[in-house]
Write an enzyme that holds these catalytic residues in place. Structure first.
Site, mmCIF file in Angstrom:
data_model
loop_
_atom_site.group_PDB
_atom_site.id
_atom_site.type_symbol
_atom_site.label_atom_id
_atom_site.label_comp_id
_atom_site.label_asym_id
_atom_site.label_seq_id
_atom_site.Cartn_x
_atom_site.Cartn_y
_atom_site.Cartn_z
ATOM 1 N N TRP A 62 24.372 -8.641 -7.139
ATOM 2 C CA TRP A 62 24.036 -10.063 -7.338
ATOM 3 C C TRP A 62 24.681 -11.376 -6.049
ATOM 4 C CZ3 TRP A 62 20.082 -9.040 -9.618
ATOM 5 C CH2 TRP A 62 20.059 -8.435 -10.283
ATOM 6 N N PHE A 79 -3.874 -8.948 -4.736
ATOM 7 C CA PHE A 79 -4.885 -10.370 -4.816
ATOM 8 C C PHE A 79 -4.552 -10.204 -6.622
ATOM 9 C CE2 PHE A 79 -7.885 -6.957 -5.622
ATOM 10 C CZ PHE A 79 -8.906 -7.654 -6.912
ATOM 11 N N THR A 80 -4.360 -9.250 -7.240
ATOM 12 C CA THR A 80 -4.207 -9.682 -8.936
ATOM 13 C C THR A 80 -3.895 -10.270 -9.047
ATOM 14 O OG1 THR A 80 -3.201 -7.305 -8.843
ATOM 15 C CG2 THR A 80 -5.615 -7.045 -8.758
#
Length: 206
Positions: A62, A79-80
């Site tokens: 990280w 788009f889902t």
């Protein structure tokens, strides 16, 4: 809001033919909503490129972004991600319509390329039925959401205009018949009774 899911080492194919692939890097699944503007787009570009999800030279996790490591980015329009469940049925009415979304998506890619290196930004095929193969390293999946559009002054102006249009519809100019009904009656007018309109309509009947 724009939702983005980040993965690693993906490829995408259409009709069995591989159209795009990258090595180590990010796979961005982008869901564009009706409310998204240039402001949300710019926010997401900054976040994706500066998100610290990789390890540094000493192996510390990280610590580094995709730009720090000079890794690639593969973007796929999805788009889902704007799905709202109605019972058990997915509803996508919050997703931006196809024509607008394609323009928005292409602008998103252009902004990514301007902010980074064009040759390191890859994409799938907008609107196509794709097979996306992701080797999720870790696995790590991160969901990003753009700031609420309601705090954008431009969006507020748009909402105010919509509200004004609604108010105009509610306060339409009265029709001729309603003006006649509301007009002061002449005492000498025999039809100036509460049942005058009913009498007039009955007189027209054979």
């Amino acid at each position: 809001s724009v939702f983005t899911l980040a993965f690693f080492s993906p490829s995408s194919a259409v009709g069995g033919e591989q159209i795009s692939s990258i090595g180590r890097g990010l796979c961005v699944l982008l869901g564009i909503s009706l409310e998204d503007t240039q402001r949300e787009l710019e926010h997401m570009v900054r976040k994706i490129l500066n998100l610290r999800v990789f390890e540094d030279e000493s192996g510390k996790h990280w610590s580094k972004s995709v730009m720090d490591k000079q890794y690639e980015v593969l973007c796929v329009s999805q788009f889902t991600l704007q799905c709202i469940l109605k019972g058990n049925k997915p509803d996508y009415h919050m997703a931006m319509p196809t024509e607008q979304a394609e323009s928005f998506y292409n602008n998103f890619l252009e902004q990514l390329r301007k902010a980074y290196k064009p040759e390191l930004i890859k994409d799938g095929k907008f609107g196509a039925y794709m097979q996306v193969h992701i080797q999720n390293d870790g696995p790590v999946t991160i969901e990003l959401e753009s700031p609420a559009a309601t705090i954008d002054p431009k969006q507020l102006t748009k909402l105010e205009k919509q509200q004004q249009r609604k108010e105009k519809i509610r306060t339409k100019v009265p029709s001729e018949s309603s003006r006649e009904r509301n007009a002061p009656r002449n005492k000498d007018d025999p039809s100036a009774s509460s049942g005058a309109e009913g009498d007039v309509s009955s007189e027209r009947e054979p």
